[in-house]
Each structure stands twice: as structure tokens, then as C-alpha cells.
Design a protein around this motif. Structure first.
Motif, PDB file in Angstrom:
ATOM      1  N   ALA A 171       0.808  -1.222   0.000  1.00 19.29           N
ATOM      2  CA  ALA A 171       0.000   0.000   0.000  1.00 19.29           C
ATOM      3  C   ALA A 171       0.843   1.276   0.000  1.00 19.29           C
ATOM      4  O   ALA A 171       0.519   2.216  -0.731  1.00 19.29           O
ATOM      5  CB  ALA A 171      -0.932  -0.013   1.200  1.00 19.29           C
ATOM      6  N   PHE A 172       1.911   1.300   0.799  1.00 20.61           N
ATOM      7  CA  PHE A 172       2.640   2.563   0.907  1.00 20.61           C
ATOM      8  C   PHE A 172       3.306   2.977  -0.415  1.00 20.61           C
ATOM      9  O   PHE A 172       3.113   4.111  -0.861  1.00 20.61           O
ATOM     10  CB  PHE A 172       3.656   2.514   2.064  1.00 20.61           C
ATOM     11  CG  PHE A 172       4.243   3.859   2.340  1.00 20.61           C
ATOM     12  CD1 PHE A 172       3.489   4.842   2.952  1.00 20.61           C
ATOM     13  CD2 PHE A 172       5.527   4.162   1.935  1.00 20.61           C
ATOM     14  CE1 PHE A 172       4.006   6.111   3.158  1.00 20.61           C
ATOM     15  CE2 PHE A 172       6.064   5.420   2.154  1.00 20.61           C
ATOM     16  CZ  PHE A 172       5.294   6.402   2.775  1.00 20.61           C
ATOM     17  N   ALA A 175       0.644   4.236  -2.730  1.00 23.03           N
ATOM     18  CA  ALA A 175       0.166   5.581  -2.380  1.00 23.03           C
ATOM     19  C   ALA A 175       1.142   6.630  -2.917  1.00 23.03           C
ATOM     20  O   ALA A 175       0.728   7.679  -3.429  1.00 23.03           O
ATOM     21  CB  ALA A 175       0.022   5.707  -0.873  1.00 23.03           C
ATOM     22  N   LEU A 176       2.450   6.316  -2.845  1.00 26.44           N
ATOM     23  CA  LEU A 176       3.463   7.241  -3.393  1.00 26.44           C
ATOM     24  C   LEU A 176       3.320   7.365  -4.912  1.00 26.44           C
ATOM     25  O   LEU A 176       3.426   8.449  -5.481  1.00 26.44           O
ATOM     26  CB  LEU A 176       4.860   6.708  -3.075  1.00 26.44           C
ATOM     27  CG  LEU A 176       5.535   7.255  -1.825  1.00 26.44           C
ATOM     28  CD1 LEU A 176       6.874   6.578  -1.632  1.00 26.44           C
ATOM     29  CD2 LEU A 176       5.729   8.748  -1.904  1.00 26.44           C
TER      30      LEU A 176
ATOM     31  N   VAL B  18       9.320  11.296   3.701  1.00 26.43           N
ATOM     32  CA  VAL B  18       9.024   9.931   3.247  1.00 26.43           C
ATOM     33  C   VAL B  18      10.314   9.115   3.135  1.00 26.43           C
ATOM     34  O   VAL B  18      10.370   7.942   3.501  1.00 26.43           O
ATOM     35  CB  VAL B  18       8.269   9.963   1.901  1.00 26.43           C
ATOM     36  CG1 VAL B  18       8.221   8.593   1.272  1.00 26.43           C
ATOM     37  CG2 VAL B  18       6.860  10.494   2.097  1.00 26.43           C
ATOM     38  N   PHE B  24       6.677   4.705  10.527  1.00 27.57           N
ATOM     39  CA  PHE B  24       5.699   4.601   9.436  1.00 27.57           C
ATOM     40  C   PHE B  24       4.705   5.757   9.496  1.00 27.57           C
ATOM     41  O   PHE B  24       4.296   6.293   8.468  1.00 27.57           O
ATOM     42  CB  PHE B  24       4.958   3.257   9.540  1.00 27.57           C
ATOM     43  CG  PHE B  24       3.992   3.041   8.421  1.00 27.57           C
ATOM     44  CD1 PHE B  24       4.427   2.617   7.170  1.00 27.57           C
ATOM     45  CD2 PHE B  24       2.638   3.277   8.597  1.00 27.57           C
ATOM     46  CE1 PHE B  24       3.531   2.442   6.124  1.00 27.57           C
ATOM     47  CE2 PHE B  24       1.740   3.106   7.559  1.00 27.57           C
ATOM     48  CZ  PHE B  24       2.183   2.679   6.321  1.00 27.57           C
ATOM     49  N   LEU B  31       3.671  11.850   3.215  1.00 32.52           N
ATOM     50  CA  LEU B  31       2.829  11.679   2.022  1.00 32.52           C
ATOM     51  C   LEU B  31       1.756  12.778   1.962  1.00 32.52           C
ATOM     52  O   LEU B  31       1.499  13.359   0.907  1.00 32.52           O
ATOM     53  CB  LEU B  31       2.172  10.294   2.090  1.00 32.52           C
ATOM     54  CG  LEU B  31       1.691   9.676   0.805  1.00 32.52           C
ATOM     55  CD1 LEU B  31       2.848   9.385  -0.115  1.00 32.52           C
ATOM     56  CD2 LEU B  31       0.948   8.375   1.113  1.00 32.52           C
ATOM     57  N   ILE B  34       3.291  16.036   0.849  1.00 35.39           N
ATOM     58  CA  ILE B  34       3.509  16.069  -0.612  1.00 35.39           C
ATOM     59  C   ILE B  34       2.194  16.434  -1.320  1.00 35.39           C
ATOM     60  O   ILE B  34       2.152  17.312  -2.176  1.00 35.39           O
ATOM     61  CB  ILE B  34       4.003  14.697  -1.141  1.00 35.39           C
ATOM     62  CG1 ILE B  34       5.346  14.331  -0.536  1.00 35.39           C
ATOM     63  CG2 ILE B  34       4.123  14.720  -2.666  1.00 35.39           C
ATOM     64  CD1 ILE B  34       5.829  12.929  -0.886  1.00 35.39           C
ATOM     65  N   VAL B  88      -7.220   7.374   1.529  1.00 39.34           N
ATOM     66  CA  VAL B  88      -6.012   6.542   1.438  1.00 39.34           C
ATOM     67  C   VAL B  88      -5.257   6.578   2.770  1.00 39.34           C
ATOM     68  O   VAL B  88      -4.820   5.544   3.278  1.00 39.34           O
ATOM     69  CB  VAL B  88      -5.112   7.002   0.265  1.00 39.34           C
ATOM     70  CG1 VAL B  88      -3.770   6.292   0.288  1.00 39.34           C
ATOM     71  CG2 VAL B  88      -5.802   6.748  -1.055  1.00 39.34           C
ATOM     72  N   LEU B  92      -4.383   3.429   5.154  1.00 37.28           N
ATOM     73  CA  LEU B  92      -2.991   3.139   5.545  1.00 37.28           C
ATOM     74  C   LEU B  92      -2.862   3.067   7.063  1.00 37.28           C
ATOM     75  O   LEU B  92      -2.230   2.143   7.603  1.00 37.28           O
ATOM     76  CB  LEU B  92      -2.052   4.211   4.997  1.00 37.28           C
ATOM     77  CG  LEU B  92      -1.716   4.170   3.509  1.00 37.28           C
ATOM     78  CD1 LEU B  92      -0.873   5.364   3.106  1.00 37.28           C
ATOM     79  CD2 LEU B  92      -0.983   2.887   3.153  1.00 37.28           C
ATOM     80  N   LEU B  95      -4.537  -0.069   8.474  1.00 39.73           N
ATOM     81  CA  LEU B  95      -3.678  -1.245   8.269  1.00 39.73           C
ATOM     82  C   LEU B  95      -2.530  -1.249   9.284  1.00 39.73           C
ATOM     83  O   LEU B  95      -2.163  -2.292   9.825  1.00 39.73           O
ATOM     84  CB  LEU B  95      -3.116  -1.255   6.843  1.00 39.73           C
ATOM     85  CG  LEU B  95      -4.071  -1.667   5.720  1.00 39.73           C
ATOM     86  CD1 LEU B  95      -3.404  -1.455   4.371  1.00 39.73           C
ATOM     87  CD2 LEU B  95      -4.490  -3.120   5.859  1.00 39.73           C
TER      88      LEU B  95
END
Lengths: 475, 106
Positions: A171-172, A175-176, B18, B24, B31, B34, B88, B92, B95
Motif C-alpha cells: 500500500a505505501f 500511495a506514493l 518519506v 511509518f 505523504l 507532498i 487513502v 494506511l 492497516l
């Protein structure tokens, strides 16, 4: 035919996504009321509806004899309104996506997965149909996000140890990549003031591309290369596919590569990127390195789903290689589309037989799986032979270097095919007492197509030619 | 021009977070930085000095309206993008929480 002021095409194309959203709501209501036993039948009905709508849209397109059918949502013209556009290329992929959806929901009858996978798969296919219908690049991004968010959920419900870590591992970076895609879109908008693909194509064809837009288009292609899992981005796909459930693997191995190839070819046509030699060299190099690396990895893999993941990467890299090295004077673009059609057929057979293994007795499953593998290798009398034979024949006529590079892809297919065939014996599964006639008949169509198109290959070439022409005219 | 530079700086800062953050949670925050930098870039690109809302009101001359109305599309794009980014990020983080709970700390 007009229904409540909307044409039958509008009902079929836009209505398809609406139908799925309706079924998604029904799914969530059933799960919240703890009536999950009805999910199977409800979602099979949704899949059958989508197959019918996809076939209807395709026939409408063929019967009206127009290059494309389009619709501005809410009556707004582009760039303000969202455009839904169907032409021959994407209408065939919409049928393929609808059949894939039917196979996934058929397989969930025997897969022991939580009921949450039903709405997640519906969400996933809303994304797939949305990407295929979209006539503007921002809408493509929105539906890609819907698709990827659903896939994060599906990877995390595999039931395997460490599934959340695998989901995050996937997922990460995704996403990027989505961020990269979005930045590309914003740069293109800054340069041209529109995101409608048809308008962008007209603008890029008549003027030399602005450096800002070129940079943006490069970012979009880079994001799509990551999603296609070409070298050096292949590791996420093999890790995810080898640890997740088989229906999700089917999506990553069969539907997702086809969708990525569609988007790459469409973006390259819209932004006229095939006229940039440096990009061409870069894409050819990436495709060839991918072919070599995945051949080696596939041959040494001890996990069937991992070997199949490498195989699907190699097949799509080969189609992309043929598309990029094609020029108007050679036929290689045509054979990239033939290869795409073949990939759709044999990947469905391979993954379909594994997905529906619980509903097929050995006497049916073995030939279906083996036929898919033989076609992916390119054995004569199977449809896979057609694209590989013609690709080798034409590349030999054009240049020895291109021929050698094509041979690399054929070797990659043979390596993964042999290993996958051997690994199938170690693949354990739960089997029910009888063979499901629906599951068998859907797969039998693909089985028959493999041999029919391997012997009478002209319909395959004609369809690929029509897809190629429709991309050139309407892309 | 200044707005563009600031938004590019914001994007660069997010990329640094990032790339170099070990946690994490911090990477997810990077993210977000950005994406917000990208939104700022698009707002800056669509900015029009002395612009008016793109709604034609009675009494407004069409020529003047066309000359001064701002492009509404970037705002619609940014709004959609914010919703997607929030979804999103939520997935994330969900999870991540599940991974931590089940002892699979990334």
C-alpha cells in the motif's frame, strides 16, 4: 431507444457503474444485518448484469458503426464535465473485466474468505470499469484510487500470517505512485488547461508539447510502469501475489496488467510519446530487462502463485515491447494487441482453473490449467502461438537485434510455463463433491477459444487490428 | 512565482520525510505534506489577479465576465483529491493499527 431522457448507451455504460454502487450498498446492508449467506447470489446477479451491459455496449458500438460513443455526465461539455467514452478497444476490455468479475464471484462460493471480501471486490471492479470508461485523465486517477484502496483491503484479508505487513508493503509504495500520477496530472493541467483526453490529444498533435506537460506525461507513464510491475518495481507484485488469496492473485495477474497496458498505450497515443526516441529506448530497455529478470526468478520460484506473477509480468512486458518498437511501416503494434488478447485468454484459463479448483474435478481442472500454460508458452495450435510466431517472424524481417530481444521473451514464457506446470502438484485446495456447470462452461469458452484461435487465427488478427485502429482514431 | 516556489518546497519537504523518516506514521504524514504541496501548486497555477467567481449574475457584461472569471476546475480537482487523500491515509493508518495489534509492526 430512450429511457427517461437517456439513450440506451448511457444507461448501459454509465448505468453499469451505478448498478455496481447499488449492489455495493446492498452488500453493506446485508453484512451489517448479519445476512452474509445472501451475498453469493446477489453478487453473481451483479456480475451477470455487468456481462450483459458490457456485451450490449459492444454490440451497440458495432451496430451503429461509429468510431466511439461518448457521454458528458450532467450534460456538461469537457473540460468542465466528466466524459464517458467507449470505443472498440476499451469495450472489449470491459467485456473481459465483466467476465473476470463473474469468475471471481463464482470462485467465492468455495473460497473460505471473510464476507468483507464481497464488497471489497465490488469496489475493486467499480474502479476497473471506471478506469475503462473514463474520457478524462483525472477521472482515471479517481477510479485507480478506488481500485487500489479496495486492493489494500483484499490483500489484508488473505488469512496468512503477516498479511497486514504485506498489505502495508504494497500500500505505501502504491500511495506514493498515486501521488506521482496526481502531480503529473496537475502539471498537464497547468500546461493545457484541460484534462479531457480527446482535447489533450488534439492539443498535443497540433503543437509541440510544452516541457511542463511533457514532464507531467512522463510522471504518469512512470506511475503506470510501477503499477505494471516492470523492472525494477516487480517485487511488490510477486510478494503480494504469493501471499494473498487466489481471487485477489487472479486480479493482480490477469486484470491489472491488461488495465495497465491499456492505460500506457492510451497515454502514449494521447501525448504522442512514441515520437520521443529517448522514451522509446528507455521503455524497450525496461521491458527487455524485465523479461530476463522475471525468467530467471520464475524458473527458481517454489511458489506457484509467485511463478505465475512473474509470468504475467513477462507477458505484459512483451506486449509493451512490441507496442513501443512498432512503427507505421511494420506490423508490430498489431501483434502487441494480438498478444494482449491472448494474454487475456490464457491468464483467465490459468488463474480461472486455480480459482475455481474447488468446483472442478481433476479431469476438468488439469486440461484447463495445462492449456493455459501451453498457450502462454506459445505451443503450436494454441492462440498463444499466433502472437509469438508473428512477433518473431516480423522482428526477424526488421532487425536481428529486435529478433534476439523477442526470443528473450519467448524463453521467459517457456521458463515460467515449465516451472508453473511442475509446481501445480504442490498446490493444495479444498474440493467439493461435484463440478459446477456454470464455472465449467465459462472456462470452457476460453478453453475452446484457445484452440479455435490457434487454428483459425484470422478473427484474432482482425479483432486486434480493429482495436489498434480504434486506439489510433479515438484514443 | 513565489507561490510556486513555496509549493515546490513543501513537496520537497514531504519527499524528504518519506525518504528519511524511520516511523511509518511519519512517512504517512510526509505523504500528506507532498499531496498538500501539490494542491498549493495547482491553486497557485489557477490564481488570477482580480478574478471573480465564475457565476454570471444579472447585469454583468459577458466580455468583462470572460476576462475576469477564474477557472473553477482546479478547485473541483483539489476537493476530489483531498477526499481521496483522506481515504487513502485512513486505510494506511487502519492497516498500520491492525499490524501493530497483531504484532506485525512494520
Amino acid at each position: 431507444m430512450k429511457i427517461f431522457g437517456a439513450s440506451s448507451f448511457q444507461i448501459a455504460s454509465f448505468g453499469g457503474i451505478g448498478v455496481l454502487i447499488l449492489f455495493l450498498i446492498i452488500n453493506l446492508v446485508l453484512i451489517s444485518r448479519k445476512k452474509s449467506r445472501y451475498l453469493q447470489d446477489i453478487n453473481l446477479a451483479a456480475s451477470a448484469t455487468m456481462v450483459a451491459l458490457a456485451v450490449f455496449t459492444f454490440l451497440k458500438l458495432v451496430n451503429t458503426q461509429v468510431p466511439s460513443l461518448s457521454m458528458g455526465v450532467g450534460g456538461w461539455a469537457p473540460p468542465f464535465g466528466i466524459e464517458i467514452k467507449v470505443f472498440l478497444y476499451n469495450s472489449i476490455l470491459i467485456i473481459f473485466a465483466a467476465i473476470s468479475m463473474l469468475l471471481v464471484f463464482l470462485s467465492l462460493r468455495t473460497e473460505r474468505l471473510p464476507s468483507a471480501v464481497h464488497p471489497l471486490f465490488l469496489l475493486l471492479f467499480i474502479g476497473v470499469f471506471g478506469v475503462l470508461h473514463s474520457g478524462d485523465i483525472f477521472n482515471v486517477f479517481v477510479y485507480l484510487e478506488i481500485m487500489t484502496v479496495a486492493s489494500y483491503g483484499l490483500v489484508s484479508v488473505s488469512g496468512e500470517e503477516g498479511r497486514y505487513n504485506t498489505a502495508l508493503y504494497y500500500a505505501f509504495p502504491m500511495a506514493l505512485v498515486s501521488t506521482l500520477f496526481l502531480l503529473g496530472i496537475f502539471l498537464i493541467y497547468s500546461a493545457y488547461g484541460t484534462l479531457n483526453l480527446h482535447q489533450l490529444r488534439t492539443l498535443c498533435a497540433h503543437t509541440s508539447m510544452f516541457p511542463l506537460a511533457l514532464f507531467g506525461a512522463g510522471m504518469v507513464i512512470a506511475a503506470l510502469i510501477f503499477e505494471s510491475a516492470l523492472f525494477p518495481f516487480y517485487l511488490w507484485k510477486t510478494k503480494v501475489m504469493s501471499t494473498t488469496n487466489v481471487p485477489t492473485s487472479f486480479f493482480f495477474g490477469s486484470v491489472s496488467p491488461v488495465l495497465c497496458f491499456y492505460l500506457i498505450t492510451r497515454m502514449m497515443t494521447v501525448f504522442n510519446l512514441r515520437s520521443i526516441p529517448q522514451l522509446e529506448v528507455l521503455l524497450v530497455a525496461l521491458a527487455v530487462i524485465t523479461g530476463v529478470v522475471v525468467a530467471v526468478m520464475a524458473f527458481h520460484s517454489r511458489n506457484l502463485l509467485e511463478a505465475l506473477a512473474y509470468g504475467s509480468i513477462a507477458q505484459i512486458a512483451f506486449a509493451l515491447f512490441l507496442f513501443v518498437v512498432a512503427t507505421p511501416s511494420n506490423n508490430l503494434a498489431l501483434y502487441s494487441f494480438v498478444h494482449l488478447l491472448n494474454t487475456m485468454i490464457f491468464e483467465t484459463l490459468i488463474f480461472g482453473s486455480l480459482m475455481l479448483r474447488g468446483q472442478l474435478t481433476g479431469e476438468y481442472m488439469e486440461p484447463l490449467f495445462s492449456t493455459g500454460i501451453l498457450s502462454s508458452i506459445g505451443v503450436p495450435l494454441t492462440s498463444g502461438f499466433v502472437s509469438k510466431y508473428f512477433a518473431l517472424y516480423y522482428t526477424l524481417r526488421i532487425s536481428p537485434l529486435l529478433f534476439i530481444l523477442s526470443v528473450v521473451f519467448v524463453i521467459a514464457s517457456v521458463a515460467y510455463g515449465i516451472n508453473a506446470y511442475n509446481l501445480r502438484k504442490n498446490f493444495h485446495y479444498r474440493r467439493i463433491a461435484h463440478t459446477s456447470p456454470v464455472a465449467l462452461s465459462v472456462l470452457f469458452i476460453f478453453f475452446a477459444l484457445t484452440f479455435f484461435l490457434g487454428i483459425h487465427y484470422k478473427p484474432l488478427i482482425s479483432l486486434a487490428e480493429a482495436m489498434k485502429s480504434s486506439l489510433e482514431v479515438c484514443g | 512565482m513565489m507561490e510556486h516556489v513555496l509549493s515546490i518546497l513543501l513537496i520537497s519537504a514531504g519527499i524528504m520525510v518519506v525518504m528519511f523518516a524511520k516511523s511509518f506514521m511519519k512517512k504517512v504524514m510526509g505523504l500528506g505534506i507532498i499531496v498538500n504541496g501539490m494542491h498549493a501548486y495547482l491553486v497557485a497555477s489557477a490564481y488570477r489577479q482580480g478574478g471573480v467567481a465564475p457565476i454570471l449574475t444579472p447585469g454583468m457584461k459577458l466580455g468583462g465576465f470572460v476576462g475576469s472569471a477564474v477557472d473553477p476546475l482546479p478547485q473541483a480537482l483539489i476537493l476530489t483529491s483531498i477526499v481521496i487523500d483522506v481515504s487513502v491515509t485512513a486505510v494506511l493508518l487502519a492497516l498500520y493499527v491492525r499490524a501493530v495489534e497483531s504484532g506485525e509492526t512494520p
